[in-house]
Design an enzyme around this catalytic site. Sequence first.
Site, mmCIF file in Angstrom:
data_model
loop_
_atom_site.group_PDB
_atom_site.id
_atom_site.type_symbol
_atom_site.label_atom_id
_atom_site.label_comp_id
_atom_site.label_asym_id
_atom_site.label_seq_id
_atom_site.Cartn_x
_atom_site.Cartn_y
_atom_site.Cartn_z
ATOM 1 N N SER A 184 27.086 56.064 78.519
ATOM 2 C CA SER A 184 25.672 55.778 77.850
ATOM 3 C C SER A 184 25.460 56.319 76.491
ATOM 4 O O SER A 184 24.501 55.989 75.879
ATOM 5 C CB SER A 184 24.747 56.788 78.750
ATOM 6 O OG SER A 184 24.735 58.373 78.660
ATOM 7 N N SER A 239 30.061 58.795 80.235
ATOM 8 C CA SER A 239 29.269 58.520 79.050
ATOM 9 C C SER A 239 29.719 58.871 77.696
ATOM 10 O O SER A 239 29.075 58.393 76.786
ATOM 11 C CB SER A 239 27.883 59.132 79.417
ATOM 12 O OG SER A 239 27.280 58.359 80.695
#
Length: 199
Positions: free
Chosen positions: A113, A137
């Site tokens: 992310s 992430s």
Amino acid sequence: AADRTGHMILQTLYQQCVARDIEFYNEFYVLDLLLTDVPQDDGTTERTTSGVVALADAIASIDAPIVARMRAAGAIPIGRTNLPDLGLRVSTDSSLHGLTRNPWNPDVTVAGSSGGEASAIASGMSPIGLGNDIGGSLRNPAHACGITSIKPTTGVVPSASVIPPLEAPISSQLMAVEGVLARRVADVRAGLIAIAGVD
């Protein structure tokens, strides 16, 4: 500020930069620092949206421990970077800010992310940045953009938020960590040393 590589930088924090006296600090000498757009810094005038419309006007009232520690080490936050909604996808496409593109090839993913962070660092906008990791992430965007990161062991780096929910779910408490992305391993190491420790 969107540019030809996509939505990497969401907000610049120039007012905070100009307001600070520039002096020699511990580990970092006036180091530009980017922040993934999650609840992390004292955004007295800056939003911390987590990439979702519902938090478009959310403002953190205090620094998260990792931001406070990076500031104490001499880093100056210069902007916020894009992430997928709530940081919950493996590509960086936010319903609030749009798709982040890879600086090396706009047709290749930046992953997620922390894709906005990785893309901005890879393109030279900043030498170091902060993000978080539960299932890749930090590591996946670093790999996709040709930079470096590490997922710290749970408990090495403190985590806190003033944006609801204040108490993270047990799965996040057990697996989610805050960490550093950079172009060089030595910078990741220096950043991790700066943010690690009990809060």
